[in-house]
Design an enzyme around this catalytic site. Structure first.
Site, mmCIF file in Angstrom:
data_model
loop_
_atom_site.group_PDB
_atom_site.id
_atom_site.type_symbol
_atom_site.label_atom_id
_atom_site.label_comp_id
_atom_site.label_asym_id
_atom_site.label_seq_id
_atom_site.Cartn_x
_atom_site.Cartn_y
_atom_site.Cartn_z
ATOM 1 N N LYS A 74 -0.866 -1.767 4.101
ATOM 2 C CA LYS A 74 -0.730 -0.568 3.558
ATOM 3 C C LYS A 74 0.688 0.265 4.044
ATOM 4 C CE LYS A 74 -5.308 0.556 2.305
ATOM 5 N NZ LYS A 74 -6.545 1.189 2.867
ATOM 6 N N ASP A 110 -6.627 6.622 -1.526
ATOM 7 C CA ASP A 110 -7.657 6.820 -0.230
ATOM 8 C C ASP A 110 -7.696 8.230 0.268
ATOM 9 O OD1 ASP A 110 -8.083 4.103 -0.065
ATOM 10 O OD2 ASP A 110 -6.580 3.659 1.544
#
Ligand code: NAP
Length: 286
Positions: A74, A110
């Site tokens: 990420k 997220d």
């Protein structure tokens, strides 16, 4: 089954991560495409770090709508994209790649996914003090979500202090304190916390040591909420429930981050009930 690298005929979305053993995302997105009659496939693309740049470049081939990105990529993927949304840039972490024409853009769903169950449950984040366990990609999203929601105090506790220091330096916010896991002050931070979030990778296996020792859990006030991003009933959640504390597991976040990503890829409202049912069934059958 891992997807091949050849340019596909159906519209495709990939999940880039390493390893990918525990993902519910193919089930969840497969159900979403089916519910809306979209001819597309979501498949795992197990991607060791050495292959990350090549795999991101392959998304430029015709047929790809984009991708999700998970552990451990990420943070590293940010530099491989053409554009990154301001929120993802602030977090320094991308979990969703969206292809628009020739452009690969990074988003971070997220952040919205994490906040969803808190908002739905009536959390008063602008008054809640928070202890955040972890300083990886997920913790970066959680930290941005909580600071933007107005928390007055955010204590980041991580096993590797340098990683927490880097996160605190990147966010540069006077509400942040950092402590190494195992530091004597962690108990004091917990005693003043309304919410504790586990964003570490500890908790997937039944024999994983809990991210917080049981005696530390005892330090939390009785009204505290324990939120574990792991989408299973972890030892941490079981211990918190045994103590009478309210808990949230990672499944609502998983579904909402997926729904937001789906909307980026397709431009359609995500069929959340279908996604939820598929994710829950996948977890329960595991
Ligand atoms: P990551 O970037 O690899 O970071 C892992 C974090 O866990 C680091 O802070 C690491 O500490 C810590 N850690 C790993 N093993 C540990 C252990 N045994 N004891 C203490 N700390 C440990 O991973 P990530 O992307 O942030 O993901 C973290 C977790 O969040 C995973 O379980 C992931 O599945 C979950 N997650 C859930 C959702 C959802 O939708 N529910 C979304 C995103 C992530 P060091 O820095 O010391 O290595």
């Amino acid at each position: 089954m891992p997807a091949s690298d050849a340019a596909p005929s159906r519209a495709q979305v990939r999940l880039l991560g390493y390893p990918l053993g525990h993902s519910l995302s193919p089930l969840m997105h497969g159900a979403a495409f089916a519910a809306l009659g979209i001819d597309a496939e979501y498949a795992l693309w197990e991607t060791p770090p050495a292959l990350l740049a090549e795999r991101v470049a392959a998304l430029r081939e015709p047929g790809y709508l984009g991708a999700n990105v998970t552990i451990p990529h990420k943070e590293q993927v940010v530099r491989l994209l053409d554009e990154v949304s301001p929120l993802a840039l602030r977090a320094g972490a991308v979990n969703t790649i969206v292809k628009r024409g020739a452009v690969l853009r990074g988003e971070n769903t997220d952040i919205g996914g994490f906040l969803w169950p808190l908002r739905a449950g009536g959390a008063v984040l602008d008054r809640w003090r928070v202890t955040l366990l972890g300083a990886g990609g997920a913790a970066r999203a959680v930290a941005v979500a909580l600071l933007d929601a107005g928390v007055p105090r955010l204590t980041i506790v991580n096993r590797t202090p340098a990683r927490a220091e880097a996160l605190a330096a990147a966010l540069d916010d006077e509400r942040i304190a950092i402590l190494p896991l195992g530091d004597a002050w962690v108990g004091g931070a917990l005693a003043q916390s309304d919410l504790v979030v586990n964003a570490t990778a500890a908790g997937w296996r039944a024999d994983d040591p809990p991210p917080l020792a049981p005696d530390l859990l005892e330090r939390l006030p009785d009204h505290a909420l324990v939120y574990d991003l792991t989408y299973r009933h972890t030892p941490l959640l079981r211990a918190a429930e045994a103590r009478g504390l309210a808990t949230i597991d990672g499944l609502p976040m998983l579904v909402e981050q997926g729904a937001l990503a789906f909307q980026f890829w397709t431009g359609r409202e995500a069929p959340r009930p279908a996604m939820w049912a598929a994710a829950q069934a996948g977890r329960d059958n595991r």
